[in-house]
Design a protein around this motif. Structure first.
Motif: not given
Length: 95
Positions: A1-6, A8-21
């Protein structure tokens, strides 16, 4: 699982990526319904997690999206950043 927080302009973006099916398009369409669990997940949970995140995002005027990119699932939460308000330092020093 990868978690990224950054920021993005006037927003906070949180991405959670898994490697499941991943999920089928039909499963993606229903994934945020309470108690829904995808067929391939093999999960033992109640199917409430994504529904809770989706409802919380709506309450916070944020957005929550799910995308399937090959194997795995990408969940993206976009939260509006609070605007800073200038502080009147002179008024703060008055007795």
């Amino acid at each position: 699982m990868d978690i990224r927080v950054e920021r993005d302009g006037d927003e906070l973006r949180v991405d959670v990526q898994d490697n499941g099916p991943g999920m089928t398009p039909d499963e993606l369409a229903r994934a945020c319904e309470p108690f829904f669990r995808g067929q391939a997940s093999g999960a033992t949970g109640s199917g409430l997690g994504l529904a809770i995140v989706s409802d919380a995002a709506r309450t916070m005027k944020a957005s929550f999206t799910l995308t399937c990119q090959g194997a795995g699932l990408l969940a993206t939460l976009r939260l509006p950043m609070a605007r800073a308000h200038p502080v009147d330092t002179a008024a703060a020093r008055r007795p």
